[in-house]
Every structure is written in structure tokens, then in C-alpha cells.
Design a protein around this motif. Structure first.
Motif, PDB file in Angstrom:
ATOM      1  N   ILE A 139       0.833  -1.202   0.000  1.00  0.00           N
ATOM      2  CA  ILE A 139       0.000   0.000   0.000  1.00  0.00           C
ATOM      3  C   ILE A 139       0.867   1.252   0.000  1.00  0.00           C
ATOM      4  O   ILE A 139       0.600   2.215  -0.736  1.00  0.00           O
ATOM      5  CB  ILE A 139      -0.949  -0.005   1.208  1.00  0.00           C
ATOM      6  CG1 ILE A 139      -2.023  -1.082   1.030  1.00  0.00           C
ATOM      7  CG2 ILE A 139      -1.611   1.363   1.381  1.00  0.00           C
ATOM      8  CD1 ILE A 139      -2.911  -1.278   2.244  1.00  0.00           C
ATOM      9  N   LEU A 140       1.902   1.257   0.813  1.00  0.00           N
ATOM     10  CA  LEU A 140       2.769   2.437   0.879  1.00  0.00           C
ATOM     11  C   LEU A 140       3.439   2.705  -0.465  1.00  0.00           C
ATOM     12  O   LEU A 140       3.496   3.861  -0.922  1.00  0.00           O
ATOM     13  CB  LEU A 140       3.817   2.259   1.976  1.00  0.00           C
ATOM     14  CG  LEU A 140       3.277   2.290   3.413  1.00  0.00           C
ATOM     15  CD1 LEU A 140       4.388   1.963   4.401  1.00  0.00           C
ATOM     16  CD2 LEU A 140       2.646   3.640   3.732  1.00  0.00           C
ATOM     17  N   ARG A 141       3.930   1.665  -1.122  1.00  0.00           N
ATOM     18  CA  ARG A 141       4.553   1.854  -2.437  1.00  0.00           C
ATOM     19  C   ARG A 141       3.528   2.380  -3.453  1.00  0.00           C
ATOM     20  O   ARG A 141       3.822   3.284  -4.239  1.00  0.00           O
ATOM     21  CB  ARG A 141       5.166   0.549  -2.919  1.00  0.00           C
ATOM     22  CG  ARG A 141       6.412   0.126  -2.136  1.00  0.00           C
ATOM     23  CD  ARG A 141       7.106  -1.051  -2.799  1.00  0.00           C
ATOM     24  NE  ARG A 141       8.311  -1.445  -2.074  1.00  0.00           N
ATOM     25  CZ  ARG A 141       8.400  -2.508  -1.291  1.00  0.00           C
ATOM     26  NH1 ARG A 141       7.361  -3.312  -1.133  1.00  0.00           N
ATOM     27  NH2 ARG A 141       9.538  -2.785  -0.660  1.00  0.00           N
ATOM     28  N   GLY A 145       3.477   6.262  -4.960  1.00  0.00           N
ATOM     29  CA  GLY A 145       3.509   6.406  -6.417  1.00  0.00           C
ATOM     30  C   GLY A 145       2.478   7.396  -6.930  1.00  0.00           C
ATOM     31  O   GLY A 145       2.641   7.967  -8.011  1.00  0.00           O
ATOM     32  N   LYS A 146       1.427   7.618  -6.164  1.00  0.00           N
ATOM     33  CA  LYS A 146       0.381   8.581  -6.555  1.00  0.00           C
ATOM     34  C   LYS A 146       0.748  10.011  -6.153  1.00  0.00           C
ATOM     35  O   LYS A 146       0.144  10.965  -6.646  1.00  0.00           O
ATOM     36  CB  LYS A 146      -0.949   8.213  -5.890  1.00  0.00           C
ATOM     37  CG  LYS A 146      -1.487   6.850  -6.267  1.00  0.00           C
ATOM     38  CD  LYS A 146      -2.733   6.539  -5.451  1.00  0.00           C
ATOM     39  CE  LYS A 146      -3.251   5.143  -5.711  1.00  0.00           C
ATOM     40  NZ  LYS A 146      -4.423   4.809  -4.853  1.00  0.00           N
ATOM     41  N   GLU A 168      13.333   3.289   2.525  1.00  0.00           N
ATOM     42  CA  GLU A 168      13.513   3.552   1.094  1.00  0.00           C
ATOM     43  C   GLU A 168      12.478   4.538   0.565  1.00  0.00           C
ATOM     44  O   GLU A 168      12.758   5.316  -0.356  1.00  0.00           O
ATOM     45  CB  GLU A 168      13.425   2.241   0.308  1.00  0.00           C
ATOM     46  CG  GLU A 168      14.621   1.324   0.488  1.00  0.00           C
ATOM     47  CD  GLU A 168      14.384  -0.051  -0.120  1.00  0.00           C
ATOM     48  OE1 GLU A 168      13.315  -0.252  -0.741  1.00  0.00           O
ATOM     49  OE2 GLU A 168      15.260  -0.921   0.048  1.00  0.00           O
ATOM     50  N   LEU A 169      11.291   4.519   1.158  1.00  0.00           N
ATOM     51  CA  LEU A 169      10.214   5.414   0.733  1.00  0.00           C
ATOM     52  C   LEU A 169      10.280   6.775   1.415  1.00  0.00           C
ATOM     53  O   LEU A 169       9.433   7.630   1.181  1.00  0.00           O
ATOM     54  CB  LEU A 169       8.857   4.756   1.012  1.00  0.00           C
ATOM     55  CG  LEU A 169       8.540   3.515   0.166  1.00  0.00           C
ATOM     56  CD1 LEU A 169       7.303   2.807   0.698  1.00  0.00           C
ATOM     57  CD2 LEU A 169       8.371   3.880  -1.307  1.00  0.00           C
ATOM     58  N   GLY A 170      11.264   6.970   2.271  1.00  0.00           N
ATOM     59  CA  GLY A 170      11.454   8.265   2.913  1.00  0.00           C
ATOM     60  C   GLY A 170      10.735   8.435   4.228  1.00  0.00           C
ATOM     61  O   GLY A 170      10.647   9.550   4.749  1.00  0.00           O
ATOM     62  N   LEU A 171      10.216   7.346   4.786  1.00  0.00           N
ATOM     63  CA  LEU A 171       9.481   7.424   6.034  1.00  0.00           C
ATOM     64  C   LEU A 171      10.424   7.411   7.242  1.00  0.00           C
ATOM     65  O   LEU A 171      11.586   7.043   7.135  1.00  0.00           O
ATOM     66  CB  LEU A 171       8.486   6.269   6.140  1.00  0.00           C
ATOM     67  CG  LEU A 171       7.148   6.414   5.423  1.00  0.00           C
ATOM     68  CD1 LEU A 171       7.310   6.675   3.932  1.00  0.00           C
ATOM     69  CD2 LEU A 171       6.281   5.172   5.657  1.00  0.00           C
TER      70      LEU A 171
END
Length: 262
Positions: A139-141, A145-146, A168-171
Motif C-alpha cells: 500500500i505504501l509503495r 507512487g500517486k 527507502e520510501l522516505g518514512l
């Protein structure tokens, strides 16, 4: 200064002595406390507590354990409540497959609603994730992406794989008193590799009191015990750990006033 980035001062556990709890936190060097929403319908009570203390702030959101208990939150409702000047984040929201109380499709839909509100408001999202590592990462990826949004994985007790995905997603990743538990070796290994500029500390009070208070009711003052262990894990001085985690909290919860620790 330390910041308790996640506590629940509205819970009945604190009703009889909330002033004393806040006073003890200040004496322990806790300069900010964020009291976290678990039910939108109780936001009036939560925001009133934040209004009563200059160093207490709040969030707005529905915990995944409760999303089936009332009307489903809308983005517009979250955005409207989040305009309160002491509201610094959306949440806590996410997935909990340990208790598994809400239908999973509903829980995911409500979680995505909170993500949309965080994205639109510019406020960070406080994420609850328990035994839902693969679904949470997916869900996070998908949602990042949106469009980007800031977030913290609160009371992190999940796998190294989810920690790596979140980073990796910056969280950000927040550590609670669980870090101090004897059987938390894997969690301490995760804390060891997490970058110093992406970690926070919290109590999740009244739950999960750290050693040496384990088995007692937790409270914001005890975040100092978690921070001490986190500093040991990171191999840095406690003062540096306190400064780093406070600076991170001010960066993430940008609406929260205060000068980040040097």
C-alpha cells in the motif's frame, strides 16, 4: 530535550492525574508530547487536552481496530478537523492483522483515506502496522507512487524488510519501550541500521512501559528510558540521540513550534 512522539493522554488511565503526568514528563526533559487520536469522534476531547498544555499537541484519525465501529471517515472530515492549530498529523491509521477486528477491505480503504488526507493537508501520517508487513509495504509503495506524503511507522515492531521498505520510501521509524525488552534483539538490530536522521522515540503510553518500568502503566516521562537504550544501540551519547530525535520530530511534525535541538 526529548519528544514523546506518540502517547494517549486522553485514555482513562490518565484522567485522575493528567497534570501530574505532564509535570513529570517535563521534569524528565520531555519538551513536547503528541497525544494521538484513535477515534475521530473523540477529537474534541483530544484537542482540548492539547489546548490545555503548551507543550502537548495532537493528531486526528481512526485506529484500524475501530474503523468498523462508526461512520467511515472522509478525506473532507479529516481535513476539516486537522485545521485545529494544535493538530500536527493525521492518524494513527493503518492495518492491524493481529487483532483483526475490522474487515480487512474496510481497514485498507480507511487507511488510504487517511493517506489522501495527509497528502492533501501536507501533514504527516502516523502509521499503525501490526502483522501486516507485506500488505503495508504494498500500500505504501502504491500510494507514494500517486504522490509523496510524509509519515512515521509508529511503535515499530515489524520485520527488517518492512523497515527497509519504509526507509527507502522516505518514512521515519519510531521506537517505543519494546526496544528495551530482553527478547527484542531483532528490533535492536533494526534500530542499529536505521539512519540517525530518520528515527523517533515514543512511549505509546499508557502501554508498553520500558525497562525498568515494565509491567507498570507507561507515561511520557518514561520515553527517557527508551532513548537511553536507543543511544546505546546506536553507539552515541544520550545527548546526541536526544538532539537528533528531537530535530527529526520537529522536521516531521512541522506544524509543531519549537527550535530543533542543535
Amino acid at each position: 530535550m526529548l519528544i514523546d512522539s506518540h502517547c494517549h493522554l486522553d485514555f482513562p488511565d490518565f484522567a485522575a492525574e493528567r497534570d501530574a503526568v505532564v509535570t513529570r514528563a517535563r521534569a524528565a526533559g520531555v519538551g513536547r508530547m503528541i497525544t494521538i487520536s484513535t477515534r475521530i469522534e473523540r477529537f474534541g476531547e483530544i484537542s482540548a487536552i492539547a489546548d490545555a498544555y503548551p507543550d502537548v499537541f495532537c493528531t486526528v484519525g481512526d485506529h484500524p481496530d475501530h474503523v468498523h465501529e462508526g461512520a467511515e471517515a472522509s478525506v473532507e472530515q479529516l481535513l476539516d478537523l486537522a485545521r485545529h492549530p494544535k493538530c500536527v498529523a493525521i492518524g494513527e491509521a493503518g492495518l492491524d492483522f493481529h487483532h483483526d477486528r475490522a474487515p480487512r477491505a474496510l481497514a485498507e480503504r480507511v487507511f488510504r483515506t487517511h493517506i489522501a488526507a495527509a497528502r492533501e493537508s501536507g501533514l504527516p501520517l502516523v502509521i499503525h502496522s501490526r502483522q501486516a508487513d507485506e500488505e503495508m509495504a504494498a500500500i505504501l509503495r502504491d500510494e507514494i507512487g500517486k504522490g509523496a506524503f510524509a509519515a512515521v511507522m509508529h511503535c515499530f515492531t515489524s520485520s527488517a524488510a518492512l523497515a527497509e521498505a519504509a526507509l527507502e520510501l522516505g518514512l521515519y521509524i519510531s521506537f517505543s519501550g519494546v526496544l528495551t525488552f530482553k527478547n527484542a534483539e531483532e528490533l535492536r538490530r533494526i534500530a542499529e541500521f536505521a539512519p540517525v536522521d530518520r528515527i523517533l522515540v515514543e512511549t505509546d503510553a499508557p502501554f508498553l512501559a520500558p525497562v525498568p518500568h515494565r509491567g507498570k502503566r507507561n507515561e511520557p516521562a518514561f520515553v527517557a528510558d527508551t532513548a537511553k537504550v536507543l543511544a546505546e544501540v546506536k553507539g552515541i551519547e544520550p545527548d546526541r540521540l536526544a538532539a537528533a530525535t528531537s530535530a527529526n520530530a520537529f522536521r516531521l511534525f512541522a506544524r509543531m513550534p519549537g527550535v530543533p535541538a542543535a
